[in-house]
Scaffold this active site. Structure first.
Site, mmCIF file in Angstrom:
data_model
loop_
_atom_site.group_PDB
_atom_site.id
_atom_site.type_symbol
_atom_site.label_atom_id
_atom_site.label_comp_id
_atom_site.label_asym_id
_atom_site.label_seq_id
_atom_site.Cartn_x
_atom_site.Cartn_y
_atom_site.Cartn_z
ATOM 1 N N CYS A 113 0.814 -1.229 0.000
ATOM 2 C CA CYS A 113 0.000 0.000 0.000
ATOM 3 C C CYS A 113 0.841 1.269 0.000
ATOM 4 O O CYS A 113 0.363 2.341 -0.376
ATOM 5 C CB CYS A 113 -0.932 0.010 1.203
ATOM 6 S SG CYS A 113 -1.890 -1.488 1.329
ATOM 7 N N HIS A 253 -4.086 6.465 3.553
ATOM 8 C CA HIS A 253 -4.386 5.188 2.905
ATOM 9 C C HIS A 253 -5.790 4.742 3.321
ATOM 10 O O HIS A 253 -6.225 4.985 4.452
ATOM 11 C CB HIS A 253 -3.348 4.132 3.281
ATOM 12 C CG HIS A 253 -3.675 2.798 2.697
ATOM 13 N ND1 HIS A 253 -3.973 2.645 1.369
ATOM 14 C CD2 HIS A 253 -3.798 1.573 3.257
ATOM 15 C CE1 HIS A 253 -4.250 1.379 1.133
ATOM 16 N NE2 HIS A 253 -4.155 0.713 2.257
ATOM 17 N N ASN A 283 -10.295 -0.929 -0.453
ATOM 18 C CA ASN A 283 -8.848 -0.766 -0.327
ATOM 19 C C ASN A 283 -8.189 -1.215 -1.631
ATOM 20 O O ASN A 283 -8.209 -2.394 -1.969
ATOM 21 C CB ASN A 283 -8.358 -1.613 0.863
ATOM 22 C CG ASN A 283 -6.864 -1.483 1.114
ATOM 23 O OD1 ASN A 283 -6.118 -0.955 0.294
ATOM 24 N ND2 ASN A 283 -6.418 -1.991 2.249
HETATM 25 N N1 COA Z 1 -18.536 -10.268 7.761
HETATM 26 C C1 COA Z 1 -19.003 -10.644 8.962
HETATM 27 N N2 COA Z 1 -18.201 -10.970 9.966
HETATM 28 C C2 COA Z 1 -16.883 -10.916 9.777
HETATM 29 C C3 COA Z 1 -16.330 -10.531 8.551
HETATM 30 C C4 COA Z 1 -17.215 -10.202 7.512
HETATM 31 N N3 COA Z 1 -16.787 -9.827 6.298
HETATM 32 N N4 COA Z 1 -14.985 -10.566 8.634
HETATM 33 C C5 COA Z 1 -14.687 -10.949 9.878
HETATM 34 N N5 COA Z 1 -15.852 -11.178 10.571
HETATM 35 C C6 COA Z 1 -16.008 -11.622 11.948
HETATM 36 C C7 COA Z 1 -14.808 -12.348 12.469
HETATM 37 O O1 COA Z 1 -14.847 -13.709 12.061
HETATM 38 C C8 COA Z 1 -14.980 -12.207 13.945
HETATM 39 O O2 COA Z 1 -15.917 -13.157 14.404
HETATM 40 P P1 COA Z 1 -15.684 -13.940 15.759
HETATM 41 O O3 COA Z 1 -15.650 -12.864 16.817
HETATM 42 O O4 COA Z 1 -16.871 -14.821 15.820
HETATM 43 O O5 COA Z 1 -14.390 -14.617 15.588
HETATM 44 C C9 COA Z 1 -15.648 -10.830 14.082
HETATM 45 O O6 COA Z 1 -16.157 -10.511 12.790
HETATM 46 C C10 COA Z 1 -14.711 -9.722 14.526
HETATM 47 O O7 COA Z 1 -13.514 -9.858 13.823
HETATM 48 P P2 COA Z 1 -12.332 -8.857 14.019
HETATM 49 O O8 COA Z 1 -11.192 -9.309 13.172
HETATM 50 O O9 COA Z 1 -12.076 -8.614 15.460
HETATM 51 O O10 COA Z 1 -12.982 -7.544 13.414
HETATM 52 P P3 COA Z 1 -12.377 -6.111 13.369
HETATM 53 O O11 COA Z 1 -13.294 -5.175 14.000
HETATM 54 O O12 COA Z 1 -10.945 -6.068 13.792
HETATM 55 O O13 COA Z 1 -12.383 -5.787 11.795
HETATM 56 C C11 COA Z 1 -10.903 -5.719 9.925
HETATM 57 C C12 COA Z 1 -11.647 -6.601 10.930
HETATM 58 C C13 COA Z 1 -10.101 -6.626 9.001
HETATM 59 C C14 COA Z 1 -11.928 -4.954 9.113
HETATM 60 C C15 COA Z 1 -9.974 -4.718 10.665
HETATM 61 O O14 COA Z 1 -9.233 -5.403 11.638
HETATM 62 C C16 COA Z 1 -9.029 -3.993 9.765
HETATM 63 O O15 COA Z 1 -9.424 -3.189 8.943
HETATM 64 N N6 COA Z 1 -7.696 -4.227 9.891
HETATM 65 C C17 COA Z 1 -6.692 -3.615 9.084
HETATM 66 C C18 COA Z 1 -6.666 -4.256 7.747
HETATM 67 C C19 COA Z 1 -5.647 -3.666 6.841
HETATM 68 O O16 COA Z 1 -5.249 -2.553 6.992
HETATM 69 N N7 COA Z 1 -5.247 -4.491 5.845
HETATM 70 C C20 COA Z 1 -4.425 -4.191 4.763
HETATM 71 C C21 COA Z 1 -3.181 -3.484 5.049
HETATM 72 S S1 COA Z 1 -3.192 -2.135 3.999
#
Ligand code: COA
Length: 326
Positions: A113, A253, A283
């Protein structure tokens, strides 16, 4: 040392829209979850036969038109991508051929990114020393082709698009004031594609176990993203002799609206100064900031004299921040 100026911007977004409602039919997710946890409402996806260089070409043409330069005036092409047309040759060489300009330097930059801001920063060094005058920097991503469409943790986040700029020595208009680049390989396992490289070459087994798709630890990245973006921005501002109070427009970003809000809060920037496009585009890795910059310029959200902060974070881990006086 010569300063650099962005003399033209361009972008290309594929036509096909994939909404959260569409994703509800593909994996166990909901519009409500995606909207509240990420801020994304829809994203763009390429056609089956489109590759990174096709998107790069369209964005480049627009940037060169805006810069009022012809391809033969280019001295170098840098393409930032983690989804090259193929492992090698470089997508930048494929693009060079498409643009019909031969024998100039062309290479890919693989910094996830952060690639677009790394690209501008690298290009500005060639301009500073006087080695080159006219450089095309393109960020082109086709993340839909490395995302596992069965994995709801990633497939709701990533999408396709391209943005480009032409850099020339500063004469009049905007100028790049300062930059900060960084990386931390300790976080290399937080996001990436495990197979298809020299560590885990393609085999029936790697394909069967879906190792050619992106794997991501979202929570781990979230914390690192906020910290690294603020630190990178701090350093770039310090180098430019500025503070957050001087900033008129911030292009972060576009990974997650919650990351962006946390970063803006720590910087003391109000959200009306923050550029958001992830609601429409998701993204797009290196292309996110490139597309945002082009749209902001074309919509005249950026005005002459504005101080612009651009800050990225991504796989590697990697980060980059740039300050531009427009
Ligand atoms: N739909 C529904 N539920 C989902 C899901 C989706 N698309 N994706 C994940 N979940 C669930 C998970 O399985 C988890 O369930 P569980 O509690 O039963 O295990 C729950 O939602 C919470 O997951 P969690 O990972 O804690 O969610 P979060 O609030 O951290 O959000 C991201 C997840 C990925 C959106 C967030 O962590 C994020 O944006 N991280 C940075 C990503 C990033 O920058 N990536 C690229 C680098 S540039």
């Amino acid at each position: 040392m010569r300063k650099s100026s962005i003399v033209g911007t361009g972008s290309y977004i594929p036509k096909r829209v994939l909404t959260n409602a569409d994703l509800e039919k593909m994996v166990d997710t909901s519009d409500e979850w995606i909207t509240t946890r990420t801020g994304i409402k829809e994203r763009r996806i390429v056609d089956k036969d489109e590759a990174a260089s096709d998107l790069a070409y369209k964005a480049s043409i627009k940037a060169m038109e805006a810069a009022n330069i012809k391809p033969e005036e280019l001295d170098m092409i840098i393409v930032a991508t983690i989804t090259p047309d193929m492992i090698f040759p470089a997508t930048a060489c494929v693009l060079q051929e498409k643009l019909g300009v031969r024998k100039i330097a062309a290479f890919d930059l693989e910094v996830a990114c952060s690639g677009f801001l790394y690209g501008i920063s690298i290009a500005s060094q060639f301009i500073a020393t006087g080695m080159y005058d006219t450089i095309l920097i393109v960020a082109a991503e086709v993340l839909s082709k490395i995302v596992d469409w069965q994995d709801r943790n990633t497939c709701v986040l990533f999408a396709d698009g391209a943005g480009a700029v032409v850099l020339k020595p500063f004469e009049d208009g905007n100028q790049i004031i300062s930059s900060c680049l960084g990386a931390d390989g300790e976080g290399a396992d937080l996001v990436g594609v495990p197979a298809g490289g020299s560590r885990l070459p393609a085999s029936l087994e790697t394909v069967r176990s879906r190792q050619h798709y992106m794997k991501m630890n979202g929570n781990g990245l979230f914390k690192e993203a906020v910290k690294a973006m603020v630190q990178a921005a701090d350093i770039s501002l310090q180098k430019g002799g500025l503070t957050y109070k001087d900033i008129d427009f911030f292009i972060p970003h576009q990974a997650n609206i919650r990351i962006i809000k946390a970063v803006a809060k720590r910087m003391g920037l109000s959200m009306d100064k923050v550029c958001i496009n992830l609601d429409r585009y998701g993204n797009m890795s290196a292309a996110s900031v490139a597309v945002a910059l082009d749209e902001a310029v074309r919509e005249k959200r950026i005005k002459r004299g504005d101080k612009i902060l651009l800050t990225c974070f991504g796989g590697g881990l990697s980060w980059a921040s740039l300050v531009i006086e427009w």
